[in-house]
Design a protein around this motif. Structure first.
Motif, PDB file in Angstrom:
ATOM      1  N   ALA A  53       0.842  -1.201   0.000  1.00  0.00           N
ATOM      2  CA  ALA A  53       0.000   0.000   0.000  1.00  0.00           C
ATOM      3  C   ALA A  53       0.878   1.252   0.000  1.00  0.00           C
ATOM      4  CB  ALA A  53      -0.938  -0.001   1.199  1.00  0.00           C
ATOM      5  N   LYS A  54       1.952   1.217   0.792  1.00  0.00           N
ATOM      6  CA  LYS A  54       2.875   2.353   0.837  1.00  0.00           C
ATOM      7  C   LYS A  54       3.505   2.579  -0.532  1.00  0.00           C
ATOM      8  CE  LYS A  54       7.154   3.916   2.951  1.00  0.00           C
ATOM      9  NZ  LYS A  54       8.312   3.481   3.733  1.00  0.00           N
ATOM     10  N   ASP A  55       3.932   1.504  -1.178  1.00  0.00           N
ATOM     11  CA  ASP A  55       4.516   1.612  -2.519  1.00  0.00           C
ATOM     12  C   ASP A  55       3.509   2.195  -3.510  1.00  0.00           C
ATOM     13  OD1 ASP A  55       6.930   0.606  -1.662  1.00  0.00           O
ATOM     14  OD2 ASP A  55       6.568  -1.433  -2.427  1.00  0.00           O
ATOM     15  N   ALA A  56       2.273   1.746  -3.424  1.00  0.00           N
ATOM     16  CA  ALA A  56       1.227   2.263  -4.317  1.00  0.00           C
ATOM     17  C   ALA A  56       1.033   3.762  -4.087  1.00  0.00           C
ATOM     18  CB  ALA A  56      -0.083   1.506  -4.093  1.00  0.00           C
ATOM     19  N   CYS A  57       1.011   4.190  -2.828  1.00  0.00           N
ATOM     20  CA  CYS A  57       0.852   5.616  -2.510  1.00  0.00           C
ATOM     21  C   CYS A  57       2.030   6.429  -3.024  1.00  0.00           C
ATOM     22  CB  CYS A  57       0.706   5.823  -0.999  1.00  0.00           C
ATOM     23  SG  CYS A  57      -0.898   5.354  -0.344  1.00  0.00           S
ATOM     24  N   LEU A  58       3.219   5.935  -2.808  1.00  0.00           N
ATOM     25  CA  LEU A  58       4.405   6.669  -3.251  1.00  0.00           C
ATOM     26  C   LEU A  58       4.441   6.803  -4.769  1.00  0.00           C
ATOM     27  CD1 LEU A  58       7.097   5.283  -0.765  1.00  0.00           C
ATOM     28  CD2 LEU A  58       5.921   7.497  -0.711  1.00  0.00           C
ATOM     29  N   ARG A  59       3.997   5.755  -5.476  1.00  0.00           N
ATOM     30  CA  ARG A  59       3.919   5.861  -6.947  1.00  0.00           C
ATOM     31  C   ARG A  59       2.915   6.946  -7.350  1.00  0.00           C
ATOM     32  NH1 ARG A  59       4.413   0.377  -6.643  1.00  0.00           N
ATOM     33  NH2 ARG A  59       2.169   0.010  -6.835  1.00  0.00           N
ATOM     34  N   LEU A  60       1.762   6.969  -6.668  1.00  0.00           N
ATOM     35  CA  LEU A  60       0.754   7.985  -6.973  1.00  0.00           C
ATOM     36  C   LEU A  60       1.259   9.389  -6.657  1.00  0.00           C
ATOM     37  CD1 LEU A  60      -2.409   6.150  -5.607  1.00  0.00           C
ATOM     38  CD2 LEU A  60      -1.956   6.741  -8.002  1.00  0.00           C
ATOM     39  N   LEU A  61       2.016   9.515  -5.588  1.00  0.00           N
ATOM     40  CA  LEU A  61       2.519  10.828  -5.176  1.00  0.00           C
ATOM     41  C   LEU A  61       3.666  11.324  -6.046  1.00  0.00           C
ATOM     42  CD1 LEU A  61       2.310  10.368  -1.298  1.00  0.00           C
ATOM     43  CD2 LEU A  61       0.904  11.897  -2.704  1.00  0.00           C
ATOM     44  N   THR A  62       4.267  10.447  -6.847  1.00  0.00           N
ATOM     45  CA  THR A  62       5.327  10.926  -7.745  1.00  0.00           C
ATOM     46  C   THR A  62       4.727  11.697  -8.916  1.00  0.00           C
ATOM     47  OG1 THR A  62       5.382   8.860  -8.996  1.00  0.00           O
ATOM     48  CG2 THR A  62       6.960   9.090  -7.179  1.00  0.00           C
ATOM     49  N   ASP A  63       3.474  11.396  -9.282  1.00  0.00           N
ATOM     50  CA  ASP A  63       2.807  12.122 -10.371  1.00  0.00           C
ATOM     51  C   ASP A  63       2.471  13.541  -9.948  1.00  0.00           C
ATOM     52  OD1 ASP A  63       2.884   9.852 -11.926  1.00  0.00           O
ATOM     53  OD2 ASP A  63       0.844   9.242 -11.415  1.00  0.00           O
ATOM     54  N   ARG A  64       1.820  13.658  -8.793  1.00  0.00           N
ATOM     55  CA  ARG A  64       1.411  14.956  -8.253  1.00  0.00           C
ATOM     56  C   ARG A  64       0.982  14.761  -6.809  1.00  0.00           C
ATOM     57  NH1 ARG A  64      -3.994  15.214  -7.383  1.00  0.00           N
ATOM     58  NH2 ARG A  64      -5.366  13.968  -8.690  1.00  0.00           N
ATOM     59  N   ALA A  65       0.881  15.869  -6.074  1.00  0.00           N
ATOM     60  CA  ALA A  65       0.381  15.806  -4.706  1.00  0.00           C
ATOM     61  C   ALA A  65      -1.073  15.321  -4.755  1.00  0.00           C
ATOM     62  CB  ALA A  65       0.463  17.174  -4.049  1.00  0.00           C
ATOM     63  N   ARG A  66      -1.484  14.624  -3.731  1.00  0.00           N
ATOM     64  CA  ARG A  66      -2.848  14.101  -3.666  1.00  0.00           C
ATOM     65  C   ARG A  66      -3.393  14.276  -2.254  1.00  0.00           C
ATOM     66  NH1 ARG A  66      -3.902  10.915  -8.303  1.00  0.00           N
ATOM     67  NH2 ARG A  66      -1.984  10.520  -9.433  1.00  0.00           N
ATOM     68  N   SER A  67      -4.704  14.397  -2.180  1.00  0.00           N
ATOM     69  CA  SER A  67      -5.347  14.492  -0.874  1.00  0.00           C
ATOM     70  C   SER A  67      -5.422  13.097  -0.242  1.00  0.00           C
ATOM     71  CB  SER A  67      -6.763  15.071  -1.005  1.00  0.00           C
ATOM     72  OG  SER A  67      -7.620  14.153  -1.665  1.00  0.00           O
ATOM     73  N   ARG A  68      -5.626  13.077   1.036  1.00  0.00           N
ATOM     74  CA  ARG A  68      -5.768  11.804   1.741  1.00  0.00           C
ATOM     75  C   ARG A  68      -6.944  11.010   1.156  1.00  0.00           C
ATOM     76  NH1 ARG A  68      -4.174   9.992   7.176  1.00  0.00           N
ATOM     77  NH2 ARG A  68      -5.458   8.170   7.646  1.00  0.00           N
ATOM     78  N   HIS A  69      -8.038  11.703   0.888  1.00  0.00           N
ATOM     79  CA  HIS A  69      -9.220  11.040   0.333  1.00  0.00           C
ATOM     80  C   HIS A  69      -8.914  10.393  -1.020  1.00  0.00           C
ATOM     81  CE1 HIS A  69     -13.412  10.322  -0.686  1.00  0.00           C
ATOM     82  NE2 HIS A  69     -13.199  10.930  -1.847  1.00  0.00           N
ATOM     83  N   GLU A  70      -8.166  11.085  -1.868  1.00  0.00           N
ATOM     84  CA  GLU A  70      -7.800  10.512  -3.163  1.00  0.00           C
ATOM     85  C   GLU A  70      -7.002   9.223  -2.987  1.00  0.00           C
ATOM     86  OE1 GLU A  70      -6.899  13.565  -6.587  1.00  0.00           O
ATOM     87  OE2 GLU A  70      -5.969  14.263  -4.722  1.00  0.00           O
ATOM     88  N   LEU A  71      -6.047   9.246  -2.062  1.00  0.00           N
ATOM     89  CA  LEU A  71      -5.235   8.053  -1.823  1.00  0.00           C
ATOM     90  C   LEU A  71      -6.081   6.928  -1.227  1.00  0.00           C
ATOM     91  CD1 LEU A  71      -1.995   9.773  -0.480  1.00  0.00           C
ATOM     92  CD2 LEU A  71      -2.310   8.667  -2.706  1.00  0.00           C
TER      93      LEU A  71
END
Length: 185
Positions: A16-34
Motif C-alpha cells: 500500500a505504501k509503494d502504491a501511494c508513493l507511486r501515486l505521489l510521484t505524479d502529483r500531490a494528492r489528498s488523503r481522500h484521493e489516496l
C-alpha cells in the motif's frame, strides 16, 4: 524468513505504501484521493489507514499543503475562480477548514485580474461586429454571453464576469452603453 502474509481482501502495508508513493510521484494528492485509490486496489481500510497515518506523520500526505498548492496551480495555470476551486477541493475530499485556508490566498483583485487575462486572451480570437452593422447588438450580446459563460464555467461570480467583459469590450471599442446585466443572467 517467510514473506509477510497478505491480509484477506487486500495487500500488505508495504504494498500500500509503494502504491501511494507511486501515486505521489505524479502529483500531490489528498488523503481522500489516496484512500479511494487504495480501496480500488483492494486494500483493507485498516491497512489503508495505517499507511496514510504513517505518510501523514512523514509529511508526505498533508491536505492543507495539498489544498494550497492545488489552489495556486489551478488559479494560475487553468484560470479557475474560487467557486470552481472550492468544488474541486470538496470533490477531492479536502476539509472545509483546509479549503477555506487555501482559498484565502486568492483575493477578489487576484480573481478579477485573472478573469481579465482570460477575457483578453479569448477576445484575440473573436471578431467583434461593426457597430454600424444591422445585427451588431445581437452579435455583441452573443459575444457577451460566450465570454461570461466561459468565466462562469471556470468558477467566477456572474457579477464579476459581466463587469470584466463589459470593461474589456469597452476597451476594444464596442458599444456597451445599453448593457443590462440582467439580460445576460
Amino acid at each position: 524468513m517467510e514473506p509477510e502474509p497478505e491480509p484477506e481482501g487486500g495487500g500488505t502495508e508495504a504494498q500500500a505504501k509503494d502504491a501511494c508513493l507511486r501515486l505521489l510521484t505524479d502529483r500531490a494528492r489528498s488523503r481522500h484521493e489516496l484512500e479511494t485509490r487504495l480501496a480500488k486496489k483492494g486494500f483493507t481500510p485498516t491497512v489503508t489507514a495505517a499507511v496514510l497515518d504513517k505518510l501523514a506523520a512523514a509529511k508526505l500526505v498533508d491536505d492543507g499543503a495539498f489544498a494550497e498548492q492545488w489552489v495556486r496551480s489551478r488559479h494560475v495555470y487553468a484560470g479557475k475562480g474560487k467557486q470552481a476551486l472550492s468544488r474541486e477541493l470538496r470533490h477531492k475530499g479536502v476539509s472545509i477548514e483546509d479549503s477555506s485556508a487555501a482559498l484565502e490566498q486568492i483575493d477578489s483583485e487576484d480573481e478579477r485580474r485573472r478573469a481579465t487575462e482570460l477575457v483578453r486572451k479569448k477576445c484575440r480570437t473573436l471578431s467583434l461586429p461593426d457597430a454600424d452593422a444591422p445585427d451588431a447588438r445581437a452579435e455583441r450580446d452573443k459575444t457577451v454571453r460566450k465570454l461570461v459563460g466561459m468565466l462562469a464555467r471556470r468558477g467566477y461570480p456572474q457579477g464579476m464576469a459581466f463587469a470584466v467583459v463589459k470593461t474589456e469590450l469597452d476597451r476594444l471599442g464596442a458599444d456597451t452603453e445599453d448593457f443590462d446585466g440582467d439580460r445576460f443572467g
